[in-house]
Design a protein around this motif. Structure first.
Motif, PDB file in Angstrom:
ATOM      1  N   SER A  49       0.825  -1.212   0.000  1.00  0.00           N
ATOM      2  CA  SER A  49       0.000   0.000   0.000  1.00  0.00           C
ATOM      3  C   SER A  49       0.854   1.256   0.000  1.00  0.00           C
ATOM      4  O   SER A  49       0.456   2.293  -0.539  1.00  0.00           O
ATOM      5  CB  SER A  49      -0.947  -0.003   1.209  1.00  0.00           C
ATOM      6  OG  SER A  49      -0.217   0.056   2.427  1.00  0.00           O
ATOM      7  N   ASP A  55      -4.764   0.466  -4.407  1.00  0.00           N
ATOM      8  CA  ASP A  55      -5.592  -0.073  -5.498  1.00  0.00           C
ATOM      9  C   ASP A  55      -4.714  -0.904  -6.414  1.00  0.00           C
ATOM     10  O   ASP A  55      -3.901  -0.378  -7.184  1.00  0.00           O
ATOM     11  CB  ASP A  55      -6.243   1.078  -6.266  1.00  0.00           C
ATOM     12  CG  ASP A  55      -7.158   0.582  -7.386  1.00  0.00           C
ATOM     13  OD1 ASP A  55      -7.317  -0.661  -7.519  1.00  0.00           O
ATOM     14  OD2 ASP A  55      -7.695   1.424  -8.119  1.00  0.00           O
ATOM     15  N   SER A  57      -5.820  -2.978  -8.807  1.00  0.00           N
ATOM     16  CA  SER A  57      -6.572  -3.451  -9.974  1.00  0.00           C
ATOM     17  C   SER A  57      -5.838  -3.236 -11.286  1.00  0.00           C
ATOM     18  O   SER A  57      -6.050  -3.987 -12.245  1.00  0.00           O
ATOM     19  CB  SER A  57      -7.941  -2.771 -10.032  1.00  0.00           C
ATOM     20  OG  SER A  57      -7.808  -1.353 -10.135  1.00  0.00           O
ATOM     21  N   SER A  58      -4.990  -2.217 -11.378  1.00  0.00           N
ATOM     22  CA  SER A  58      -4.287  -1.953 -12.630  1.00  0.00           C
ATOM     23  C   SER A  58      -2.796  -2.272 -12.555  1.00  0.00           C
ATOM     24  O   SER A  58      -2.050  -2.008 -13.506  1.00  0.00           O
ATOM     25  CB  SER A  58      -4.469  -0.482 -13.029  1.00  0.00           C
ATOM     26  OG  SER A  58      -3.921   0.379 -12.041  1.00  0.00           O
ATOM     27  N   TRP A  78      -6.714  -9.321  -2.828  1.00  0.00           N
ATOM     28  CA  TRP A  78      -6.562  -7.918  -2.455  1.00  0.00           C
ATOM     29  C   TRP A  78      -6.977  -6.961  -3.573  1.00  0.00           C
ATOM     30  O   TRP A  78      -6.817  -5.758  -3.443  1.00  0.00           O
ATOM     31  CB  TRP A  78      -5.121  -7.640  -2.056  1.00  0.00           C
ATOM     32  CG  TRP A  78      -4.741  -8.230  -0.732  1.00  0.00           C
ATOM     33  CD1 TRP A  78      -5.574  -8.686   0.238  1.00  0.00           C
ATOM     34  CD2 TRP A  78      -3.410  -8.438  -0.229  1.00  0.00           C
ATOM     35  NE1 TRP A  78      -4.863  -9.158   1.317  1.00  0.00           N
ATOM     36  CE2 TRP A  78      -3.534  -9.015   1.058  1.00  0.00           C
ATOM     37  CE3 TRP A  78      -2.144  -8.179  -0.737  1.00  0.00           C
ATOM     38  CZ2 TRP A  78      -2.428  -9.337   1.835  1.00  0.00           C
ATOM     39  CZ3 TRP A  78      -1.033  -8.513   0.037  1.00  0.00           C
ATOM     40  CH2 TRP A  78      -1.173  -9.080   1.313  1.00  0.00           C
ATOM     41  N   GLY A  79      -7.488  -7.492  -4.671  1.00  0.00           N
ATOM     42  CA  GLY A  79      -8.037  -6.628  -5.699  1.00  0.00           C
ATOM     43  C   GLY A  79      -7.310  -6.589  -7.019  1.00  0.00           C
ATOM     44  O   GLY A  79      -7.719  -5.865  -7.934  1.00  0.00           O
ATOM     45  N   THR A  81      -6.111  -7.636 -10.755  1.00  0.00           N
ATOM     46  CA  THR A  81      -6.806  -8.206 -11.908  1.00  0.00           C
ATOM     47  C   THR A  81      -6.005  -9.395 -12.440  1.00  0.00           C
ATOM     48  O   THR A  81      -4.827  -9.237 -12.788  1.00  0.00           O
ATOM     49  CB  THR A  81      -6.950  -7.149 -13.019  1.00  0.00           C
ATOM     50  OG1 THR A  81      -7.657  -6.016 -12.490  1.00  0.00           O
ATOM     51  CG2 THR A  81      -7.707  -7.716 -14.208  1.00  0.00           C
TER      52      THR A  81
END
Length: 233
Positions: A49, A55, A57-58, A78-79, A81
């Motif tokens: 973090s 985030d 995701s990307s 943890w998110g 993709t």
């Protein structure tokens, strides 16, 4: 020792640990393993973090020596993709195991990092990989390859042993001097964690807070580290 001979030695060692022997000592159900995984997750989540951001995701990730895919599955939880994730392995059966138990979309690669383009990932990780490599030249080559695939501004993540195990000649500690030589950068983080395995096993039946307190109060007893280094833009 040649690179090929070292690779063959590593493959032979890991094949011996597959199945019963590895499960008996490092099975997910063992109390000391549960405690170690909890401590590891706490440190990794904080560092991720602070570095790549909360985030995921990307974030494009390459996990070197991904084993059964555990770290990549953690990132998905943890998110992250799945289509942005990749794992490499030297053994087909471990790669098959990872593919079977991980969300579709993750890229799996058998072999070295030459299949990955320069500056193509945001995070490149290696968990207890470098300690399995005894040859100094091969360690240095892997570190250079990890740096190559990492984009400017991206981060390496290394989780490994601080100390050598006198009872296991197939592993060798990774020193902070090596880390700085492999990835010379101003922005870096180093955290120690996990109570040394002999102590963890001895205290496994005690309340979980006891080994946690011992590791917190006596840092020299922590057997592992996480190191993150940012590739400068």
């Amino acid at each position: 020792m040649s690179d090929q001979a070292e690779q063959e030695r590593i493959n032979h060692v890991y094949r011996q640990w597959h199945g019963g022997a590895g499960l008996a000592r490092y099975g997910w159900h063992r109390p000391e393993i549960v405690n170690q995984q909890a401590a590891r997750s706490r440190v990794l989540s904080r560092l991720l973090s602070r570095t790549v951001g909360p985030d995921l995701s990307s974030v494009r990730v390459l996990d070197v020596g991904c084993g059964n895919g555990g770290f990549l599955r953690q990132l998905i939880d943890w998110g992250a993709t799945p289509a942005h994730l990749a794992g490499t392995e030297l053994q087909q059966d471990r790669l098959d195991h990872a593919r079977l138990r991980t969300a579709p979309g993750v890229r799996w690669h058998l072999g070295q990092l030459d299949a990955f383009a320069d500056n193509s990932v945001d995070l490149v990780s290696a968990h207890t990989v470098f300690s399995s490599i005894l040859d100094e030249d091969l360690r240095r080559e892997l570190a250079a390859e990890m740096w190559r695939v990492l984009r400017p501004g991206g981060w390496t993540m290394i989780f490994d042993f601080r100390y050598s195990n006198p009872k296991n000649t197939n592993v060798r500690k990774v020193t902070d001097v090596e880390l700085l030589r492999f990835w010379p950068t101003e922005q870096r983080h180093y955290r120690t964690l996990v109570l040394a395995p002999p102590l963890s096993r001895a205290m496994a039946r005690l309340p979980w807070l006891m080994p946690e307190l011992l590791a917190a109060l006596l840092p020299p007893l922590r057997s592992h580290f996480v190191y993150m280094a940012r590739k400068e833009s």
